[in-house]
Design a protein around this motif. Structure first.
Motif, PDB file in Angstrom:
ATOM      1  N   ALA A   8       0.833  -1.202   0.000  1.00  9.82           N
ATOM      2  CA  ALA A   8       0.000   0.000   0.000  1.00  9.82           C
ATOM      3  C   ALA A   8       0.868   1.252   0.000  1.00  9.82           C
ATOM      4  CB  ALA A   8      -0.936  -0.003   1.208  1.00  9.82           C
ATOM      5  N   LEU A   9       1.938   1.241   0.768  1.00 10.84           N
ATOM      6  CA  LEU A   9       2.841   2.382   0.800  1.00 10.84           C
ATOM      7  C   LEU A   9       3.511   2.588  -0.556  1.00 10.84           C
ATOM      8  CD1 LEU A   9       4.204   4.681   2.291  1.00 10.84           C
ATOM      9  CD2 LEU A   9       5.876   3.016   3.179  1.00 10.84           C
ATOM     10  N   ARG A  10       3.948   1.515  -1.168  1.00  9.75           N
ATOM     11  CA  ARG A  10       4.581   1.622  -2.485  1.00  9.75           C
ATOM     12  C   ARG A  10       3.586   2.190  -3.508  1.00  9.75           C
ATOM     13  NH1 ARG A  10       7.352  -3.317  -3.365  1.00  9.75           N
ATOM     14  NH2 ARG A  10       5.315  -4.243  -3.677  1.00  9.75           N
ATOM     15  N   GLU A  11       2.354   1.718  -3.461  1.00  6.60           N
ATOM     16  CA  GLU A  11       1.331   2.218  -4.384  1.00  6.60           C
ATOM     17  C   GLU A  11       1.012   3.691  -4.104  1.00  6.60           C
ATOM     18  OE1 GLU A  11      -3.120   0.977  -5.884  1.00  6.60           O
ATOM     19  OE2 GLU A  11      -1.744  -0.589  -5.210  1.00  6.60           O
ATOM     20  N   ILE A  16       1.283   9.516  -5.621  1.00  3.85           N
ATOM     21  CA  ILE A  16       1.720  10.867  -5.284  1.00  3.85           C
ATOM     22  C   ILE A  16       2.694  11.409  -6.337  1.00  3.85           C
ATOM     23  CG2 ILE A  16       3.114  12.182  -3.601  1.00  3.85           C
ATOM     24  CD1 ILE A  16       0.253  11.789  -2.683  1.00  3.85           C
ATOM     25  N   LYS A  17       3.502  10.553  -6.913  1.00  2.00           N
ATOM     26  CA  LYS A  17       4.415  10.987  -7.975  1.00  2.00           C
ATOM     27  C   LYS A  17       3.656  11.394  -9.234  1.00  2.00           C
ATOM     28  CE  LYS A  17       8.627   8.464  -6.920  1.00  2.00           C
ATOM     29  NZ  LYS A  17       9.539   7.401  -7.356  1.00  2.00           N
ATOM     30  N   LEU A  18       2.571  10.688  -9.524  1.00  2.00           N
ATOM     31  CA  LEU A  18       1.833  10.912 -10.767  1.00  2.00           C
ATOM     32  C   LEU A  18       0.814  12.040 -10.683  1.00  2.00           C
ATOM     33  CD1 LEU A  18       1.112   7.210 -11.800  1.00  2.00           C
ATOM     34  CD2 LEU A  18       2.783   8.775 -12.807  1.00  2.00           C
ATOM     35  N   MET A  27      -6.603   7.994   0.362  1.00  2.00           N
ATOM     36  CA  MET A  27      -7.210   6.917   1.149  1.00  2.00           C
ATOM     37  C   MET A  27      -8.321   6.247   0.341  1.00  2.00           C
ATOM     38  SD  MET A  27      -6.948   5.505   4.104  1.00  2.00           S
ATOM     39  CE  MET A  27      -7.857   4.568   5.298  1.00  2.00           C
ATOM     40  N   ASP A  28      -9.160   7.054  -0.298  1.00  2.00           N
ATOM     41  CA  ASP A  28     -10.229   6.506  -1.136  1.00  2.00           C
ATOM     42  C   ASP A  28      -9.663   5.654  -2.262  1.00  2.00           C
ATOM     43  OD1 ASP A  28     -12.133   7.779   0.416  1.00  2.00           O
ATOM     44  OD2 ASP A  28     -12.604   9.318  -1.079  1.00  2.00           O
ATOM     45  N   GLN A  29      -8.610   6.135  -2.900  1.00  2.00           N
ATOM     46  CA  GLN A  29      -8.012   5.408  -4.022  1.00  2.00           C
ATOM     47  C   GLN A  29      -7.436   4.068  -3.564  1.00  2.00           C
ATOM     48  OE1 GLN A  29      -8.145   6.235  -7.245  1.00  2.00           O
ATOM     49  NE2 GLN A  29      -7.029   4.411  -7.820  1.00  2.00           N
ATOM     50  N   ALA A  43      -4.108   0.914   4.162  1.00  2.00           N
ATOM     51  CA  ALA A  43      -4.200   2.193   3.459  1.00  2.00           C
ATOM     52  C   ALA A  43      -3.871   3.349   4.394  1.00  2.00           C
ATOM     53  CB  ALA A  43      -5.588   2.364   2.857  1.00  2.00           C
ATOM     54  N   GLN A  44      -4.357   3.280   5.628  1.00  2.00           N
ATOM     55  CA  GLN A  44      -4.065   4.349   6.590  1.00  2.00           C
ATOM     56  C   GLN A  44      -2.578   4.414   6.875  1.00  2.00           C
ATOM     57  OE1 GLN A  44      -6.534   6.585   7.890  1.00  2.00           O
ATOM     58  NE2 GLN A  44      -4.561   7.621   8.110  1.00  2.00           N
ATOM     59  N   TYR A  45      -1.938   3.268   7.008  1.00  2.00           N
ATOM     60  CA  TYR A  45      -0.489   3.235   7.198  1.00  2.00           C
ATOM     61  C   TYR A  45       0.210   3.932   6.031  1.00  2.00           C
ATOM     62  CZ  TYR A  45       4.291   1.640   7.394  1.00  2.00           C
ATOM     63  OH  TYR A  45       5.669   1.624   7.420  1.00  2.00           O
ATOM     64  N   ALA A  46      -0.215   3.624   4.818  1.00  2.00           N
ATOM     65  CA  ALA A  46       0.404   4.215   3.630  1.00  2.00           C
ATOM     66  C   ALA A  46       0.216   5.723   3.602  1.00  2.00           C
ATOM     67  CB  ALA A  46      -0.178   3.582   2.369  1.00  2.00           C
ATOM     68  N   VAL A  47      -0.994   6.183   3.864  1.00  2.00           N
ATOM     69  CA  VAL A  47      -1.283   7.622   3.860  1.00  2.00           C
ATOM     70  C   VAL A  47      -0.453   8.332   4.931  1.00  2.00           C
ATOM     71  CG1 VAL A  47      -3.085   9.333   4.348  1.00  2.00           C
ATOM     72  CG2 VAL A  47      -3.562   7.400   2.832  1.00  2.00           C
TER      73      VAL A  47
END
Length: 100
Positions: A8-11, A16-18, A27-29, A43-47
């Motif tokens: 999730a973090l990698r995604e 964010i780059k794109l 979070m929705d994505q 997802a929350q960890y990634a955000v």
């Protein structure tokens, strides 16, 4: 770290780059059935760990809107904060408008 968290973090970093995402939009994505389909905790960890400056994300989104179409400050603010738009916070949207 669980694999779902690292994926999730990698995604999230790729998104964010794109594009210029808000926290809520990212979070929705990540959790959407049409997006990453990650569990909410992953997802929350990634955000929380993507390292984005959300005010700068809002500013870059505002710049994109201004380049594509002229918008009044009120319309731009609505677009940036709308639940159907970018979902930036009021503070992030105002920062963007103030720094265009």
């Amino acid at each position: 770290m669980p694999r779902e968290y690292s994926n999730a973090l990698r995604e999230a970093k790729s998104y964010i780059k794109l594009m210029n995402f808000s926290k809520a939009e990212l979070m929705d994505q990540l959790t959407s059935e049409y997006g990453g389909q990650y569990p909410v905790d992953a997802a929350q960890y990634a955000v929380d760990n993507v390292g984005a400056d959300w005010k700068e994300e809002a500013l870059e989104a505002a710049k994109s809107y201004q380049e594509l179409m002229g918008m009044s400050d009120a319309a731009l603010y609505d677009q940036l904060t709308s639940e159907y738009g970018n979902q930036f916070t009021a503070e992030e949207a105002q920062y963007a408008i103030d720094n265009l």
